[in-house]
Design a protein around this motif. Structure first.
Motif, PDB file in Angstrom:
ATOM      1  N   TYR A 157     -11.131   1.241   7.355  1.00  0.00           N
ATOM      2  CA  TYR A 157     -10.195   2.042   6.573  1.00  0.00           C
ATOM      3  C   TYR A 157      -9.599   1.186   5.457  1.00  0.00           C
ATOM      4  CZ  TYR A 157     -10.610   4.977  10.674  1.00  0.00           C
ATOM      5  OH  TYR A 157     -11.117   5.729  11.693  1.00  0.00           O
ATOM      6  N   ALA A 158      -9.203   1.872   4.391  1.00  0.00           N
ATOM      7  CA  ALA A 158      -8.465   1.239   3.303  1.00  0.00           C
ATOM      8  C   ALA A 158      -7.255   2.097   3.007  1.00  0.00           C
ATOM      9  CB  ALA A 158      -9.343   1.076   2.061  1.00  0.00           C
ATOM     10  N   GLY A 159      -6.284   1.502   2.345  1.00  0.00           N
ATOM     11  CA  GLY A 159      -5.082   2.259   2.056  1.00  0.00           C
ATOM     12  C   GLY A 159      -4.334   1.701   0.867  1.00  0.00           C
ATOM     13  N   VAL A 160      -3.385   2.518   0.392  1.00  0.00           N
ATOM     14  CA  VAL A 160      -2.438   2.105  -0.643  1.00  0.00           C
ATOM     15  C   VAL A 160      -1.049   2.309  -0.056  1.00  0.00           C
ATOM     16  CG1 VAL A 160      -1.588   2.509  -2.976  1.00  0.00           C
ATOM     17  CG2 VAL A 160      -4.033   2.703  -2.498  1.00  0.00           C
ATOM     18  N   PHE A 161      -0.251   1.249  -0.069  1.00  0.00           N
ATOM     19  CA  PHE A 161       0.991   1.209   0.673  1.00  0.00           C
ATOM     20  C   PHE A 161       2.188   1.047  -0.259  1.00  0.00           C
ATOM     21  CE2 PHE A 161      -2.398   0.004   3.419  1.00  0.00           C
ATOM     22  CZ  PHE A 161      -2.095   0.589   4.636  1.00  0.00           C
ATOM     23  N   ARG A 162       3.226   1.801   0.027  1.00  0.00           N
ATOM     24  CA  ARG A 162       4.492   1.587  -0.665  1.00  0.00           C
ATOM     25  C   ARG A 162       5.223   0.443   0.017  1.00  0.00           C
ATOM     26  NH1 ARG A 162       9.670   5.636  -1.904  1.00  0.00           N
ATOM     27  NH2 ARG A 162      11.080   3.930  -2.480  1.00  0.00           N
ATOM     28  N   CYS A 163       5.424  -0.644  -0.725  1.00  0.00           N
ATOM     29  CA  CYS A 163       6.150  -1.798  -0.209  1.00  0.00           C
ATOM     30  C   CYS A 163       7.312  -2.089  -1.163  1.00  0.00           C
ATOM     31  CB  CYS A 163       5.243  -3.015  -0.107  1.00  0.00           C
ATOM     32  SG  CYS A 163       3.766  -2.797   0.908  1.00  0.00           S
ATOM     33  N   ASP A 164       8.521  -1.765  -0.764  1.00  0.00           N
ATOM     34  CA  ASP A 164       9.699  -2.123  -1.534  1.00  0.00           C
ATOM     35  C   ASP A 164      10.064  -3.566  -1.199  1.00  0.00           C
ATOM     36  OD1 ASP A 164       9.531   0.554  -2.088  1.00  0.00           O
ATOM     37  OD2 ASP A 164      11.561   1.065  -1.454  1.00  0.00           O
ATOM     38  N   ASN A 165      10.291  -4.394  -2.222  1.00  0.00           N
ATOM     39  CA  ASN A 165      10.579  -5.797  -1.940  1.00  0.00           C
ATOM     40  C   ASN A 165      12.070  -6.019  -1.665  1.00  0.00           C
ATOM     41  OD1 ASN A 165      11.896  -5.938  -4.441  1.00  0.00           O
ATOM     42  ND2 ASN A 165      10.157  -6.914  -5.470  1.00  0.00           N
ATOM     43  N   LYS A 166      12.439  -7.274  -1.497  1.00  0.00           N
ATOM     44  CA  LYS A 166      13.808  -7.582  -1.098  1.00  0.00           C
ATOM     45  C   LYS A 166      14.797  -7.476  -2.254  1.00  0.00           C
ATOM     46  CE  LYS A 166      12.609 -10.279   3.003  1.00  0.00           C
ATOM     47  NZ  LYS A 166      11.161  -9.966   3.031  1.00  0.00           N
ATOM     48  N   ALA A 167      14.289  -7.193  -3.458  1.00  0.00           N
ATOM     49  CA  ALA A 167      15.148  -6.769  -4.562  1.00  0.00           C
ATOM     50  C   ALA A 167      15.182  -5.241  -4.639  1.00  0.00           C
ATOM     51  CB  ALA A 167      14.668  -7.350  -5.884  1.00  0.00           C
ATOM     52  N   VAL A 168      14.491  -4.599  -3.677  1.00  0.00           N
ATOM     53  CA  VAL A 168      14.317  -3.146  -3.598  1.00  0.00           C
ATOM     54  C   VAL A 168      13.677  -2.613  -4.878  1.00  0.00           C
ATOM     55  CG1 VAL A 168      15.350  -0.992  -2.819  1.00  0.00           C
ATOM     56  CG2 VAL A 168      16.389  -3.144  -2.141  1.00  0.00           C
ATOM     57  N   GLN A 169      12.659  -3.349  -5.340  1.00  0.00           N
ATOM     58  CA  GLN A 169      11.784  -2.858  -6.396  1.00  0.00           C
ATOM     59  C   GLN A 169      10.600  -2.159  -5.726  1.00  0.00           C
ATOM     60  OE1 GLN A 169      11.245  -6.844  -7.991  1.00  0.00           O
ATOM     61  NE2 GLN A 169      12.225  -6.213  -9.914  1.00  0.00           N
ATOM     62  N   MET A 170      10.236  -1.001  -6.236  1.00  0.00           N
ATOM     63  CA  MET A 170       9.216  -0.152  -5.610  1.00  0.00           C
ATOM     64  C   MET A 170       7.863  -0.399  -6.259  1.00  0.00           C
ATOM     65  SD  MET A 170      11.551   3.320  -5.459  1.00  0.00           S
ATOM     66  CE  MET A 170      12.119   3.103  -7.155  1.00  0.00           C
ATOM     67  N   ASN A 171       6.838  -0.680  -5.413  1.00  0.00           N
ATOM     68  CA  ASN A 171       5.504  -0.896  -5.947  1.00  0.00           C
ATOM     69  C   ASN A 171       4.480  -0.534  -4.874  1.00  0.00           C
ATOM     70  OD1 ASN A 171       3.520  -1.652  -7.844  1.00  0.00           O
ATOM     71  ND2 ASN A 171       4.771  -3.399  -8.519  1.00  0.00           N
ATOM     72  N   ILE A 172       3.196  -0.481  -5.278  1.00  0.00           N
ATOM     73  CA  ILE A 172       2.139  -0.092  -4.344  1.00  0.00           C
ATOM     74  C   ILE A 172       1.124  -1.222  -4.192  1.00  0.00           C
ATOM     75  CG2 ILE A 172       2.444   2.382  -4.605  1.00  0.00           C
ATOM     76  CD1 ILE A 172       0.207   2.430  -6.645  1.00  0.00           C
ATOM     77  N   PHE A 173       0.629  -1.382  -2.949  1.00  0.00           N
ATOM     78  CA  PHE A 173      -0.214  -2.498  -2.559  1.00  0.00           C
ATOM     79  C   PHE A 173      -1.445  -1.965  -1.822  1.00  0.00           C
ATOM     80  CE2 PHE A 173       3.958  -4.081  -3.166  1.00  0.00           C
ATOM     81  CZ  PHE A 173       3.960  -5.466  -3.255  1.00  0.00           C
ATOM     82  N   ALA A 174      -2.587  -2.625  -1.987  1.00  0.00           N
ATOM     83  CA  ALA A 174      -3.803  -2.258  -1.260  1.00  0.00           C
ATOM     84  C   ALA A 174      -3.810  -2.914   0.116  1.00  0.00           C
ATOM     85  CB  ALA A 174      -5.040  -2.677  -2.047  1.00  0.00           C
ATOM     86  N   GLY A 175      -4.506  -2.282   1.067  1.00  0.00           N
ATOM     87  CA  GLY A 175      -4.622  -2.832   2.411  1.00  0.00           C
ATOM     88  C   GLY A 175      -5.895  -2.369   3.092  1.00  0.00           C
ATOM     89  N   PHE A 176      -6.279  -3.082   4.161  1.00  0.00           N
ATOM     90  CA  PHE A 176      -7.518  -2.791   4.867  1.00  0.00           C
ATOM     91  C   PHE A 176      -7.288  -2.893   6.378  1.00  0.00           C
ATOM     92  CE2 PHE A 176      -8.516  -4.494   0.734  1.00  0.00           C
ATOM     93  CZ  PHE A 176      -9.484  -3.617   0.249  1.00  0.00           C
ATOM     94  N   SER A 177      -8.087  -2.133   7.122  1.00  0.00           N
ATOM     95  CA  SER A 177      -7.963  -2.127   8.577  1.00  0.00           C
ATOM     96  C   SER A 177      -9.308  -1.790   9.194  1.00  0.00           C
ATOM     97  CB  SER A 177      -6.914  -1.108   9.022  1.00  0.00           C
ATOM     98  OG  SER A 177      -6.878  -0.977  10.426  1.00  0.00           O
ATOM     99  N   LYS A 178      -9.606  -2.371  10.346  1.00  0.00           N
ATOM    100  CA  LYS A 178     -10.808  -2.020  11.089  1.00  0.00           C
ATOM    101  C   LYS A 178     -10.601  -0.772  11.935  1.00  0.00           C
ATOM    102  CE  LYS A 178     -13.743  -5.312   9.988  1.00  0.00           C
ATOM    103  NZ  LYS A 178     -15.030  -4.989   9.311  1.00  0.00           N
ATOM    104  N   ASP A 179      -9.378  -0.563  12.431  1.00  0.00           N
ATOM    105  CA  ASP A 179      -9.120   0.516  13.385  1.00  0.00           C
ATOM    106  C   ASP A 179      -8.116   1.559  12.918  1.00  0.00           C
ATOM    107  OD1 ASP A 179      -6.752  -0.896  13.523  1.00  0.00           O
ATOM    108  OD2 ASP A 179      -7.006  -1.527  15.613  1.00  0.00           O
ATOM    109  N   GLY A 180      -7.554   1.415  11.715  1.00  0.00           N
ATOM    110  CA  GLY A 180      -6.577   2.370  11.210  1.00  0.00           C
ATOM    111  C   GLY A 180      -5.179   2.169  11.763  1.00  0.00           C
ATOM    112  N   ILE A 181      -5.005   1.156  12.598  1.00  0.00           N
ATOM    113  CA  ILE A 181      -3.697   0.890  13.207  1.00  0.00           C
ATOM    114  C   ILE A 181      -3.177  -0.492  12.828  1.00  0.00           C
ATOM    115  CG2 ILE A 181      -2.477   0.600  15.406  1.00  0.00           C
ATOM    116  CD1 ILE A 181      -4.385   2.706  16.588  1.00  0.00           C
TER     117      ILE A 181
END
Length: 333
Positions: free
Chosen positions: A60-84
């Motif tokens: 699986y692949a995904g695009v994730f909302r990750c707000d940083n510690k300045a609470v700036q909003m951005n999107i990041f790519a990610g990968f998983s073998k099992d979806g969990i």
């Protein structure tokens, strides 16, 4: 276990899944190991939520909302073998020019992802003089190409259909304002080329209080709709304004196959509402916000990814034929 329901799409033998707990009579149930992604999953993050995943290669692949510690909003790519269990990149996605010159963006959040024809398309809430719908595509989740914004500000919850309808791309969205929107209905728009959008039509409006109070303030499309023989199965969020603020829950609707601006059925009762501690406590309490769903066309199993209290990511499971049966029996259309 599909009953007689037929679903479009491929078998997904590796679908993340957990059987319904003993004694549970709910149509959908939470994963016992929720949340699957914690708020500090990458070094910079304050919270990770409202994210989207798709089958990709042997996992699986995904695009994730990750707000940083300045609470700036951005999107990041990610990968998983099992979806969990997920490996999320530590740097946000860097876009190249797609069907337009690069567009300035103050922020990016709440992505959705779907495969259409020959590539993966990503939509998100893009900060361009206020929130609008950004669009990009990728073939490998390593290189991303940004396209024209779909709409004028202000708009949120852009969700593409996974195939063209009458030869055109189709997208659900929710016109809004520039703040914590106290209103909102779901619309559909069409495009011949994923650049110019029009033919805007209202799909669903909020329900009058107290007919179905959990969705009486605003609603928004959730995960990419799933095509079944009954129509398009769409998970969506609904909001009620309580004395303690907004409360977000998840429902389902069935849209007409050929004209998805037409709602055939819609749940009067919610499918999932804030009840677990990680849904009721967080940066924004009392939020269940669906952004992605995986399904196995052979078994009818559905796994929904949802943001919890704008802080972490959870999963819930169900069978498509049971969800559709529940929606038809509890219909409010």
């Amino acid at each position: 276990m599909t009953g007689k329901l037929k679903m479009e799409g491929q078998p997904l033998a590796g679908l993340p899944w957990e059987d319904r707990p003993a004694g549970c009579k709910d149509v959908m149930w939470r994963y016992s190991a929720n949340p699957i992604i914690g708020r500090y999953h990458i070094p910079s993050s304050n919270s990770i939520f409202n994210s989207a995943v798709v089958p990709f290669k042997d996992g699986y692949a995904g695009v994730f909302r990750c707000d940083n510690k300045a609470v700036q909003m951005n999107i990041f790519a990610g990968f998983s073998k099992d979806g969990i269990n997920w490996d999320i990149e530590h740097e946000p996605i860097r876009f190249k020019a797609g069907n337009t010159e690069m567009i300035d963006s103050d922020y990016k959040y709440d992505p959705r992802v779907t495969w259409i024809e020959d590539r993966y398309w990503i939509t998100w809430c893009n900060g361009y003089h206020g929130p609008t719908i950004g669009i990009a595509y990728t073939f490998d989740f390593k290189e991303f190409f940004q396209c024209e914004n779909a709409f004028l500000p202000f708009n949120r919850n852009g969700v593409l259909f996974p195939q063209k309808i009458d030869g055109k791309y189709a997208m659900l969205s929710r016109p809004s304002d520039n703040g914590h929107t106290p209103f909102g209905d779901i619309y559909i728009s069409y495009s011949p080329d994923m650049k110019y959008w029009g033919e805007h039509r209202c799909v669903m409006k909020v329900t009058p209080f107290p007919e179905s109070a959990w969705q009486c303030t605003k609603i928004g499309a959730g995960s990419v709709p799933i095509l079944t023989e009954e129509g398009w199965l769409m998970f969506y969020h609904g909001v009620i304004t309580t004395c303690n603020g907004f409360r977000y829950s998840m429902g389902a609707a069935i849209l007409d196959k050929d004209n998805p601006a037409k709602v055939l059925y819609r749940t009067r009762a919610y499918l999932l509402a804030p009840a677990a501690p990680y849904e009721m406590q967080g940066d924004v309490p009392n939020v269940v916000f669906p952004c992605a769903s995986l399904y196995d066309a052979t078994t009818g199993r559905v796994a929904v990814y949802y943001g919890c209290a704008d802080t972490v990511v959870g999963m819930a499971f169900g069978y498509a034929h049971e969800i559709i049966e529940f929606t038809k029996k509890n219909n409010i259309v």
